[in-house]
Design a protein around this motif. Sequence first.
Motif, PDB file in Angstrom:
ATOM      1  N   LEU A 194      -6.631   5.388   0.771  1.00 26.83           N
ATOM      2  CA  LEU A 194      -5.339   5.057   0.042  1.00 26.83           C
ATOM      3  C   LEU A 194      -4.055   4.810   1.076  1.00 26.83           C
ATOM      4  O   LEU A 194      -3.345   4.032   0.480  1.00 26.83           O
ATOM      5  CB  LEU A 194      -5.064   6.229  -0.858  1.00 26.83           C
ATOM      6  CG  LEU A 194      -5.672   6.119  -2.396  1.00 26.83           C
ATOM      7  CD1 LEU A 194      -5.632   7.302  -3.097  1.00 26.83           C
ATOM      8  CD2 LEU A 194      -5.439   5.072  -2.853  1.00 26.83           C
ATOM      9  N   THR A 195      -4.240   5.298   1.941  1.00 26.48           N
ATOM     10  CA  THR A 195      -2.970   5.323   2.957  1.00 26.48           C
ATOM     11  C   THR A 195      -3.130   4.330   4.011  1.00 26.48           C
ATOM     12  O   THR A 195      -2.145   4.158   4.690  1.00 26.48           O
ATOM     13  CB  THR A 195      -2.601   6.646   3.549  1.00 26.48           C
ATOM     14  OG1 THR A 195      -3.890   7.123   4.289  1.00 26.48           O
ATOM     15  CG2 THR A 195      -2.345   7.797   2.600  1.00 26.48           C
ATOM     16  N   SER A 196      -4.199   3.841   4.094  1.00 20.65           N
ATOM     17  CA  SER A 196      -4.379   2.835   5.376  1.00 20.65           C
ATOM     18  C   SER A 196      -5.500   1.809   5.036  1.00 20.65           C
ATOM     19  O   SER A 196      -6.442   2.451   4.481  1.00 20.65           O
ATOM     20  CB  SER A 196      -4.474   3.687   6.681  1.00 20.65           C
ATOM     21  OG  SER A 196      -5.765   4.190   6.569  1.00 20.65           O
TER      22      SER A 196
ATOM     23  N   THR B 272      -8.482   9.990   0.220  1.00 19.14           N
ATOM     24  CA  THR B 272      -7.036  10.068   0.416  1.00 19.14           C
ATOM     25  C   THR B 272      -6.950   9.085   1.930  1.00 19.14           C
ATOM     26  O   THR B 272      -5.821   8.375   1.887  1.00 19.14           O
ATOM     27  CB  THR B 272      -6.917  11.565   0.989  1.00 19.14           C
ATOM     28  OG1 THR B 272      -7.297  12.315  -0.095  1.00 19.14           O
ATOM     29  CG2 THR B 272      -5.438  11.839   1.190  1.00 19.14           C
ATOM     30  N   SER B 273      -7.690   9.148   2.654  1.00 25.17           N
ATOM     31  CA  SER B 273      -7.438   8.384   3.829  1.00 25.17           C
ATOM     32  C   SER B 273      -7.346   6.889   3.744  1.00 25.17           C
ATOM     33  O   SER B 273      -6.827   6.175   4.178  1.00 25.17           O
ATOM     34  CB  SER B 273      -8.631   8.520   5.047  1.00 25.17           C
ATOM     35  OG  SER B 273      -8.428   7.631   6.096  1.00 25.17           O
TER      36      SER B 273
ATOM     37  N   ALA C 157      -3.084   9.855  -5.684  1.00 21.42           N
ATOM     38  CA  ALA C 157      -3.611  11.362  -4.814  1.00 21.42           C
ATOM     39  C   ALA C 157      -3.134  12.429  -5.684  1.00 21.42           C
ATOM     40  O   ALA C 157      -3.710  13.321  -5.887  1.00 21.42           O
ATOM     41  CB  ALA C 157      -3.196  11.335  -3.463  1.00 21.42           C
TER      42      ALA C 157
ATOM     43  N   GLU D  31       0.875   5.264  -2.115  1.00 18.77           N
ATOM     44  CA  GLU D  31       0.499   6.579  -1.424  1.00 18.77           C
ATOM     45  C   GLU D  31       0.282   7.955  -2.100  1.00 18.77           C
ATOM     46  O   GLU D  31      -0.713   8.472  -2.602  1.00 18.77           O
ATOM     47  CB  GLU D  31       1.200   6.640  -0.123  1.00 18.77           C
ATOM     48  CG  GLU D  31       0.817   5.626   0.831  1.00 18.77           C
ATOM     49  CD  GLU D  31       1.603   5.662   2.049  1.00 18.77           C
ATOM     50  OE1 GLU D  31       2.326   6.768   2.269  1.00 18.77           O
ATOM     51  OE2 GLU D  31       1.709   5.049   2.927  1.00 18.77           O
ATOM     52  N   PRO D  32       1.419   8.221  -2.779  1.00 20.82           N
ATOM     53  CA  PRO D  32       1.453   9.514  -3.523  1.00 20.82           C
ATOM     54  C   PRO D  32       0.809   9.608  -5.074  1.00 20.82           C
ATOM     55  O   PRO D  32       0.306  10.376  -5.026  1.00 20.82           O
ATOM     56  CB  PRO D  32       3.061   9.922  -3.476  1.00 20.82           C
ATOM     57  CG  PRO D  32       3.896   8.442  -3.506  1.00 20.82           C
ATOM     58  CD  PRO D  32       2.780   7.491  -2.803  1.00 20.82           C
TER      59      PRO D  32
ATOM     60  N   THR E 178       0.880  -1.256  -0.013  1.00 23.48           N
ATOM     61  CA  THR E 178      -0.099  -0.043  -0.067  1.00 23.48           C
ATOM     62  C   THR E 178       0.915   1.414   0.132  1.00 23.48           C
ATOM     63  O   THR E 178       0.336   2.178  -0.603  1.00 23.48           O
ATOM     64  CB  THR E 178      -0.884   0.110   1.254  1.00 23.48           C
ATOM     65  OG1 THR E 178      -1.661  -1.290   1.376  1.00 23.48           O
ATOM     66  CG2 THR E 178      -1.796   1.225   1.271  1.00 23.48           C
ATOM     67  N   SER E 179       2.025   1.271   0.779  1.00 26.76           N
ATOM     68  CA  SER E 179       2.932   2.406   0.819  1.00 26.76           C
ATOM     69  C   SER E 179       3.417   3.000  -0.623  1.00 26.76           C
ATOM     70  O   SER E 179       3.386   4.040  -0.927  1.00 26.76           O
ATOM     71  CB  SER E 179       3.983   2.082   1.756  1.00 26.76           C
ATOM     72  OG  SER E 179       4.912   1.054   1.255  1.00 26.76           O
TER      73      SER E 179
ATOM     74  N   LYS F 117      -9.174  -3.650   2.259  1.00 25.23           N
ATOM     75  CA  LYS F 117     -10.240  -2.374   2.672  1.00 25.23           C
ATOM     76  C   LYS F 117     -11.831  -2.973   2.585  1.00 25.23           C
ATOM     77  O   LYS F 117     -12.036  -3.587   1.482  1.00 25.23           O
ATOM     78  CB  LYS F 117     -10.059  -1.318   1.665  1.00 25.23           C
ATOM     79  CG  LYS F 117      -8.622  -0.764   1.583  1.00 25.23           C
ATOM     80  CD  LYS F 117      -8.293   0.197   0.746  1.00 25.23           C
ATOM     81  CE  LYS F 117      -6.856   0.422   0.638  1.00 25.23           C
ATOM     82  NZ  LYS F 117      -6.240   0.852   1.710  1.00 25.23           N
TER      83      LYS F 117
END
Length: 956
Positions: free
Chosen positions: A36-38, A33-34, A14, A10-11, A6-7, A176
């Motif tokens: 995508l990061t976790s 956004t939330s 977005a 992240e950028p 997933t990391s 998710k």
Amino acid sequence: MASTTTSALEPAPASSPAVKISLPLPYQQELFTSLLTSDALLILARGLGLLRIVTNLLHAYDVAGENLVLLVNASEDETDWVGEAMAETGGVGCAKGLRVINTEAMGVAGRRKTYERGGVMAVTSRILVVDLLTDNIPSDRITGVVVLHADRVTATSLEAFILRVYRRKNKSGFIKAFSDNPSGFASGFSPLSTMLKNLHLRTPTLYPRFHVAVAESLESKTAEVIELDVPLSPAMLDIQNAILQCIESSLSELRKGGNSREIDMEDWNVEAALHRAFDVTLRRQLDPVWHRVSWKTRQIVGDLKELRDMLSYLVTYDAVSFHQYLEGILATQSSGATSMGMGRMNQSPWLYLDAAQTIFETAKRRAYVGTLPKNGGSGATIPATLHPVLEELPKWATLSGILDEIEREAVMNPQLDHGTNGTVLVMCSDAKECRQLREYLQTVNRPVEDEEDGEDDAEDDDGEEKEGGRVTHSANYMMRRRLRGYLAWKQDLSKFKAAYNEMNRGTGGGGTGGAQMQKRMQEPQSFRGRAPANKRRRMRGSGNVGSSSKATAGAQPSDEQAVNVAALWQSLQPTEEEAAAKQEIAVDPLEHMEDFYELFELKNLVVVHPFSGDMDDRLLEELRPRWIVMYNPDTAFVRRVEVYRSSHNDRQVKVYFLYYGDSVEEQRFLSAVRREKDAFSKLIKEKGSMAVTLTTDAHTDIDQAELLRTITNTRLGGGGKLSATAEPPRVIVDIREFRSSLPSLLDARGTSPVPVTLTVGDYILTPTICVERKSIKDLIASFRNGRLYTQCEAMSASYAQPMVLIEFEKDQSFSLEPFAGADTSSSSTAAPGGDDIQAKLVLLTIAFPRMSFIWSSSPHQTAEIFAELKSGHPEPDVDAAVVVGLEAGEDPNSSYNNAPQEMLRVIPGISGKNARLVMQDVENLTELSNMDEADIAKLVGKEAAKKVWRFFNKTF
């Protein structure tokens, strides 16, 4: 190839300009956004655009690179919605879109190649769990899993099984989960913690409607809303109060007969009974003690569902259809009592209340007053003793007035913005109500002719009611058709009752009644050959019908009354226009379909559509309506309109919100809002006090079962010795058994299920133990069609220890008695219900002395029994189990489509042995259904061929 974590994503999604984010509202972008990061479980209030957020999330992973993302637990409509939305969103050239793997027509090799190409895929749970267990999908390459409808994921569901196997084989991929049903997480002890454990997640994200970000996003731009409180008619109000009295009386009787020590009766009240899930909740509480409750209690449980349906039908059915529905209830009750010979004792208790009398009498007065002949009359002629009332639903006139107001507004204030069309969207509860409203709107302005004025008086400019040959906003045109349909139905019902009683008398007197009934049922005027009561009949040739009816017995009306009745009766007959008009509801012949295709202009279009969940978001975007009429209140659609209006600055929307004041409809709407708010409040409170579970961390999780298997202590020669083995015990499972929860429970206990296609048995525990699993319903069906005998014969011939597992559900009584009504044997001399099942089990035991029977109270106990049976025995051989039952020279790897194969096996005359012969020589079921009996006999034999041929050629 190593999996992408997933990391790494992240950028890119977005900030990359290649990703087109169609999330205009701030709270939607914040959630995107939330997520995508976790990893998280998102519980969003219904109607706030959950599917849109999921679509953008999947699209971001699709364009980010070589990913393999799996979408699980999505319905067919949702899969289509997401696939089309991803295609419309577009992106860079590497985007592959959503690919669907929802059928077993794609072979194993085809699915493997599809997985290797990567992308975003929607996979059915049954296929995915088999591919994970057989390593047909590269688990280390899976970027992540997206789970919809997380509230349905239980500890024994296939989705929980998939996530457990996935997390065991892939520690770095994301999970998710999404849900828009907070009530599914608010029942039981620590429901949120339990659900997070099933989903292998640690963090819940809660977004109710009263969330600060949601409220600020939706309240910045609001639509113009006009609430219309439509009062019920006095007759409808009397019927509603009478139904509520019947429900209260039934609940009171249920409390008296229930076991208060074992059942929670705190919520058994009228308010709770109005909720949609009351039937499920009530039956779930009674299932464990169902065999101990009286027949009266069981009958009341069914009556409560009928009464609750009656409340809904009161405000949705027209007066004639509602009266016809009640007549059907009475006919069912009377015929059931007569056939059972129990008379009044077998009928529902609520029928003998004073309130029930009020229901039936008032419903009849809404449709007509007077008397009908004993045979029910005729659909073409109306008896002279009948005075039609034809009360209209109050909302009809209100809807017609709204459409007139919209028409005047469109003329006087033309549309200034370019963001919306001039479309009027009317939303109602279901498809049946849509058909009713379409018919009403198509016939509301038809001229009602009489002998004096004929068609000379055309409709006036305002469309207001006239008194001569006139145009009205009434539903008289439609209601007359409904009344004629009811009279035709009444005649058919009387004919059926006569035939049914004649059969009963013939059976008791000498057995000639059955033949006479069959002859009567084959008459040209039989109810089987007549169109449904709510359908218009096509009239060929002349549209004139007989306008006189036979004299009926009873008191004769006076001259003045006779004139009035004759005028009403004449107005009720089909006019030439009605007789020649094309039937709007019926399907036209296919050969002329091209004549009816045309494109409608959205400027002056009225669209009537039922509520369809997340699909309504697309409807709003495609139609872009200027006016929305909510014919029925719906919490989720109110929010969808809020999201639609707030997402587009250039679109003006005017909403008309209709509801029956002081009615059950209003009460249900307010109750649904309150339940959702209470559910979110409970979840927020639990989240604040919830302990952090460290064992669900993907990077620190330790498989304790594997550790115990690796280090075991065995006593050999009186001394202790440590032996290391990492191979778990295994059970060979037929691939069709993955519909049940047992394979998941076996895996949870450390036993590895090996999915294969078995010809004999469902579970192979050891080289000598073969188990055929039967649920109670499957057991009854297998006895009825003889399939169980054939299966026992095959197991006895192939294995030394054949067994039949009879498995009950966890929350049901461990007894055959509750299923007494399930075995409807065709033989009148067979013992009824559970006694008949036990007798057949005894006969099966006599026929197969080596056959053992396992009685299991739940799948959990079955998993324990399997572990005990495997103890001390060698592991089964997969290759040997697959070839058992195959003919000499038959390839075990030959693949057939499982869906038609299962359909073939349930056809009478088809057994496990001859099914293979049929599949080898017959291409598909269509070819088999068109074969002659002699050709089928060449494959399966004469006796089996008779059953197969009769199955396909029997006339019902």
